[in-house]
Design a protein around this motif. Structure first.
Motif, PDB file in Angstrom:
ATOM      1  N   LYS A 117      -7.615  -1.600   8.826  1.00  0.00           N
ATOM      2  CA  LYS A 117      -7.058  -0.417   8.440  1.00  0.00           C
ATOM      3  C   LYS A 117      -6.993   0.832   8.920  1.00  0.00           C
ATOM      4  N   MET A 177      -4.300   1.144  10.692  1.00  0.00           N
ATOM      5  CA  MET A 177      -3.165   1.497   9.815  1.00  0.00           C
ATOM      6  C   MET A 177      -3.085   2.665   9.006  1.00  0.00           C
ATOM      7  N   ILE A 213       0.425   4.672   9.154  1.00  0.00           N
ATOM      8  CA  ILE A 213       1.524   4.546   8.048  1.00  0.00           C
ATOM      9  C   ILE A 213       1.995   5.952   7.774  1.00  0.00           C
ATOM     10  N   ASP A 214       1.589   6.976   8.133  1.00  0.00           N
ATOM     11  CA  ASP A 214       2.156   8.065   7.780  1.00  0.00           C
ATOM     12  C   ASP A 214       2.858   8.714   9.096  1.00  0.00           C
ATOM     13  N   ILE A 249       3.318  -2.235  10.935  1.00  0.00           N
ATOM     14  CA  ILE A 249       2.386  -1.646  10.318  1.00  0.00           C
ATOM     15  C   ILE A 249       1.740  -2.846   9.284  1.00  0.00           C
ATOM     16  N   SER A 308       7.694  -1.062  10.329  1.00  0.00           N
ATOM     17  CA  SER A 308       6.967  -1.164   8.869  1.00  0.00           C
ATOM     18  C   SER A 308       6.506  -2.423   8.954  1.00  0.00           C
ATOM     19  N   SER A 360      -2.624  -4.857   8.761  1.00  0.00           N
ATOM     20  CA  SER A 360      -3.485  -4.584   7.534  1.00  0.00           C
ATOM     21  C   SER A 360      -4.867  -4.858   7.556  1.00  0.00           C
ATOM     22  N   VAL A 417       0.749   5.240   0.355  1.00  0.00           N
ATOM     23  CA  VAL A 417      -0.208   6.589   0.676  1.00  0.00           C
ATOM     24  C   VAL A 417      -0.282   7.323  -0.564  1.00  0.00           C
ATOM     25  N   TYR A 457       0.916  -1.041   0.046  1.00  0.00           N
ATOM     26  CA  TYR A 457      -0.061   0.045   0.009  1.00  0.00           C
ATOM     27  C   TYR A 457       0.872   1.236   0.072  1.00  0.00           C
TER      28      TYR A 457
END
Ligand code: ZN
Length: 518
Positions: free
Chosen positions: A407, A410, A414-415, A400, A397, A404, A5, A3
């Motif tokens: 979500k 996540m 993620i950022d 994360i 990572s 998944s 972003v 995935y």
């Protein structure tokens, strides 16, 4: 994890897809056409306006073997090196601020480019460099080798020494306009097959205040479950203020209902509504009030609307984020209530609380205790060590990737970055205040998920990047002065509710910090 972003996926690869900033791009393109490339550029402007992206494209462009009108060809041998081009060096000054980091750059400056015509140094958030690092940099800027180009980016041009500025060609990046942002989001939503209402896009545009990156992060967070995104989705998810609520705040001001004004402001404060966003919303709604008054649809004093609007506009320009902005806002707003209100009895008060709670979007959000934020930050710093951070960062990572299925969580993480860790605390940062708040409201879930993967209990806390920079600065200062942080028990503090504010402000206070050796 495959995935990607949205803001990374749609990061422009040439000038044609950079949103706005046309004049800057024209000048940059011409400088290459006319072979007038400077040794140093500085890109200043608010975050999310394309400074780093433009720097990367420009770095590629000046080295491209077949430059086109829209930028680097992205096909030649040099362009194809992409991240592997050792001649384009990116440094984030927010994390590499010491003079040693700069010295390393300077030593390498003397080495000729490996493949390309120019060796390009992109230094992000250059204002974060230490004074001695700036001095070291200045020496290079005074006599730069012919094939070296520096591109500095900064969100705080005021903090860049004039000696550096005077040696740079300066470009001021402007906030992305609402209409460009709207079109851009609409296009991306279409390409990504995200179903979204125009009203929802408008609200995201409004919320992100000219920062494209923020807008895309919000879209990312909202698109996780493939349901259609409506205005209400945006409102519910981000705890934003509905116009209804703002209108009721203003109504209360004009009707001199001081307690109701305070109750609503408290709510906003508790769910961490960004004060700039609140002020913007207030101004927008005052405009609606003004029109209604002139159309005889509302019976309020027009001059009050004018004065309040001017005061809010001044606040937006002058508010100092080091102060407590909510105190100032409260004081200004109460200035427009006449103190005629009779004392309320407790039943009334209860009724008001119930009313406001069942009102709209906001009741879905629980509140996050600011004190926990301060305490956990403090506790993390007690035994903060690079080795713990490295371990966690290396694992992050993978973590994360492991969530998944969850979500929503996540998308929050993620950022985000882990920026500090001890043996049982860690600090997570994110650019967006709304994301930080959502992470903090979901800490228990995140901690449990983390424990399942990492087999070690960690207490976590999330801060905005700006909050973290301040904490870090304070930490460095304390360490230099040999002051030690001490653990603060969460429960103990929580019980003394009346005393909470006092304790929170005393966390970084001298009295709580023990000087080593004493
Ligand atoms: Zn090329």
């Amino acid at each position: 994890m495959d995935y990607k972003v949205l803001y990374r996926k749609y990061r422009p690869q040439d000038f044609s897809t950079v949103v706005d900033q046309k004049e800057i791009i024209e000048i940059l393109k011409n400088s290459v056409k006319n072979q007038k490339i400077s040794h140093a550029y500085i890109f200043s402007g608010p975050r999310g306006t394309g400074k780093t992206t433009t720097a990367r494209i420009f770095a590629k462009y000046i080295n491209c073997l077949n430059p086109t009108d829209s930028g680097p060809c992205n096909e030649c041998d040099i362009c194809n090196l992409n991240q592997d081009n050792v001649d384009i060096i990116e440094i984030d000054a927010a994390s590499n601020t010491s003079v040693d980091d700069v010295r390393e750059i300077i030593n390498n400056v003397k080495i000729a480019p490996a493949y390309s015509k120019y060796k390009v140094y992109i230094i992000d958030e250059v204002h974060m460099l230490s004074p001695s690092a700036f001095n070291a940099l200045l020496l290079t800027l005074e006599e730069p080798p012919s094939n070296i180009v520096f591109i500095f980016a900064t969100t705080n041009i005021e903090n860049v020494p004039i000696t550096i500025l005077s040696r740079c060609q300066r470009f001021d990046f402007k906030k992305i306009t609402d209409s460009s942002m709207f079109e851009h989001l609409k296009n991306i939503a279409k390409k990504e097959k995200i179903k979204i209402d125009e009203d929802a896009i408008k609200e995201i545009v409004y919320l992100s205040d000219g920062a494209l990156r923020d807008a895309l992060s919000i879209l990312d967070q909202l698109a996780f479950d493939n349901k259609k995104i409506t205005y209400d989705t945006v409102a519910n998810h981000l705890g934003i203020i509905s116009n209804k609520k703002i209108a009721s705040l203003l109504d209360n001001i004009f009707n001199n209902k001081i307690n109701d004004v305070l109750t609503i402001l408290d709510e906003f404060k508790n769910i961490n509504i960004d004060y700039r966003y609140l002020l913007k919303k207030l101004l927008d709604n005052l405009e609606i009030f003004a029109i209604k008054i002139k159309n005889n649809e509302l019976n309020y004093d027009y001059s009050k609307v004018v004065n309040l609007s001017m005061d809010i506009a001044n606040l937006i320009n002058q508010i100092n984020i080091n102060l407590n902005p909510y105190s100032l806002i409260t004081i200004i707003l109460l200035n427009y209530c006449d103190n005629e209100q009779p004392l309320e009895n407790t039943n009334d008060k209860k009724k008001i609380e119930q009313n406001t709670q069942t009102d709209d979007s906001i009741e879905e959000k629980s509140t996050f205790d600011e004190n926990i934020k301060n305490i956990r930050t403090n506790n993390c710093l007690v035994n903060v060590q690079k080795k713990y951070l490295t371990l966690i960062q290396n694992f992050w990572s993978k973590f994360i990737g492991s969530i998944s299925e969850n979500k929503k969580i996540m998308m929050l993480l993620i950022d985000s970055d882990v920026v500090a860790a001890s043996d049982n605390y860690l600090i997570i940062t994110n650019e967006l205040e709304s994301t930080v708040n959502l992470i903090n409201l979901n800490l228990e879930t995140i901690e449990n998920l983390f424990y399942k993967e990492y087999n070690k209990e960690y207490k976590m806390i999330s801060l905005t990047k700006n909050e973290w920079l301040k904490v870090k600065e304070e930490y460095i200062k304390n360490i230099k002065n040999k002051k030690k942080y001490q653990m603060i028990e969460e429960k103990k503090v929580l019980k003394k509710e009346n005393n909470i504010e006092q304790i929170a402000t005393s966390i970084f206070d001298e009295s709580k910090i023990v000087i080593e050796g004493e």
